[in-house]
Design an enzyme around this catalytic site. Structure first.
Site, PDB file in Angstrom:
ATOM      1  NE  ARG A   1      -3.596  -2.479   2.309  1.00  0.00           N
ATOM      2  CZ  ARG A   1      -3.352  -3.780   2.131  1.00  0.00           C
ATOM      3  NH1 ARG A   1      -2.098  -4.221   2.071  1.00  0.00           N
ATOM      4  NH2 ARG A   1      -4.342  -4.636   2.003  1.00  0.00           N
TER       5      ARG A   1
ATOM      6  CG  HIS B   1       0.323 -11.165  -4.213  1.00  0.00           C
ATOM      7  ND1 HIS B   1      -0.486 -12.072  -3.577  1.00  0.00           N
ATOM      8  CD2 HIS B   1       0.113  -9.979  -3.585  1.00  0.00           C
ATOM      9  CE1 HIS B   1      -1.179 -11.465  -2.626  1.00  0.00           C
ATOM     10  NE2 HIS B   1      -0.825 -10.186  -2.611  1.00  0.00           N
TER      11      HIS B   1
ATOM     12  CG  ASP C   1      -2.913  -8.237   4.619  1.00  0.00           C
ATOM     13  OD1 ASP C   1      -1.772  -8.364   4.124  1.00  0.00           O
ATOM     14  OD2 ASP C   1      -3.847  -7.680   4.019  1.00  0.00           O
TER      15      ASP C   1
ATOM     16  CD  GLU D   1       1.997 -10.048  -0.447  1.00  0.00           C
ATOM     17  OE1 GLU D   1       2.022  -8.904  -0.961  1.00  0.00           O
ATOM     18  OE2 GLU D   1       1.090 -10.445   0.310  1.00  0.00           O
TER      19      GLU D   1
END
Length: 357
Positions: free
Chosen positions: A86, A178, A249, A316
């Site tokens: 992000r 990913h 996450d 990731e």
């Protein structure tokens, strides 16, 4: 030495032909890659009861496009950028200029368009080289990028991903793969074991952006330093996991030995198949995502089966999310004329070859 062959995979909505490249070694391991998004479509590992495909994916080009162009894209298997993860409020400032990006994840910018590009391919020996260009202004970022992704499969079941990017203007870059792993080859991943070589993680806010606090994992459900079942503490009411759909996450800060370039960052195992996977990387962080919203994917998985919550876990390797908002984080600025390089290596083992997690 691994061999590489190719076959047609499908056609995009715009009429571009997509090719699948299969790297295979003499021991029976193979990796299938698309020139669309540098997608890792299959990783097939020989195991005690036969070969196992250990990554999630789709069967058709239409399914990949429906997934990758949706608001809830999984980016299943894709190479992502210009900025993996992000960018808070989809805005950053560089060199005194502010750049507004697409808000494609609530108020934030997530991942970018690299997963939807068609790459030019060359292959030689055991290596697949995929190249593309990202023009100045694409996704709102400055600078024209030259992108090179190199995938290599060796005889000892090691799969290596090398990224090389250069820019003709100052910009920011964060790159990752990913893939979603499931070492059982199906079902959920809750009973697979995971160890993450990180004693700290980035605290997230309720939109999954870092607060800036880097916290110890000790005595919290975030702690994977000794290895544990993925599902052991996945949804126990701990605020950091509850706010992201009852799972993980989060970006972990990799414990890196002084002077090391590529350090081990994670180790996963399946008792069901006997497969173990170790990850090594040059990057400073690793985002663990446990597929908390995979069930919302608009495209079916392999064999036409719907993707399911906790059906795979992503590891990731990357720089930290929202780094432009946090100057205390490792910089993601790429200066004009300089080169960004990163490497992540996956090593697969079966039975007792890997030792015991």
């Amino acid at each position: 030495m691994a061999q590489i062959r190719s076959k047609p995979f499908g056609v995009t909505k715009e009429g571009a032909n997509v090719t699948e490249y299969i790297l295979s070694n003499p021991g029976g391991m193979s990796v299938s890659v698309l020139d669309y998004g540098c997608v890792i479509k299959n990783i097939i590992v020989p195991a005690k009861n036969g070969p196992v495909d250990v990554v999630l994916g789709h069967d058709t080009m239409a399914d990949y496009e429906n997934d990758f162009t949706s608001s809830g894209s999984t980016c299943c298997g894709a190479f992502v950028g210009r900025y993996a993860n992000r960018i808070e409020n989809a805005v950053f400032t560089l060199g005194g200029k502010t750049y507004q990006l697409e808000k494609n994840c609530g108020e934030h910018h997530l991942h970018g368009c690299f997963s939807r590009k068609i790459y030019e391919v060359k292959y030689f020996g055991d290596t697949l080289l995929m190249e593309a260009e990202s023009p100045d202004g694409e996704d709102g970022f400055p600078g024209t990028l030259k992108i090179a992704v190199r995938y290599t499969l060796t005889d000892d079941n090691t799969f290596r991903m090398d990224y090389r990017v250069s820019s003709d203007a100052d910009t920011i870059v964060n790159l990752t793969n990913h893939s979603y792993f499931n070492l059982d080859g199906g079902g959920d991943v809750l009973n697979q074991k995971l160890r993450i070589y990180a004693s700290r993680y980035l605290e997230g806010n309720n939109t999954t952006c870092p607060t800036g606090n880097i916290l110890p994992v000790a005595n919290t459900p975030m702690d994977f330093t000794a290895g544990k079942l993925i599902g052991k503490e996945i949804d126990t009411g701990f605020p950091q996991t509850t706010m992201v759909g009852g799972g993980y996450d989060h970006c972990y800060v990799i414990d890196r030995a002084r002077g090391s370039s590529q350090s081990i960052c994670a180790w996963a195992t399946s008792d069901k198949t006997g497969i173990s996977m170790k990850l090594y990387t040059t990057q400073p962080g690793i985002q663990l995502y446990t597929g908390n919203f995979l069930q919302d994917c608009p495209a079916p998985g392999k064999g036409g089966e719907p993707l399911r919550k906790y059906g795979g876990f992503a590891l990731e390797t990357q720089h930290y999310p929202c780094s432009p908002s946090h100057p205390e984080f490792p910089s993601t600025v790429l200066r004009a004329g300089k080169v960004f390089r990163a490497t992540t290596t996956l090593r697969f083992f079966t039975g007792k070859q890997c030792g015991k997690l």
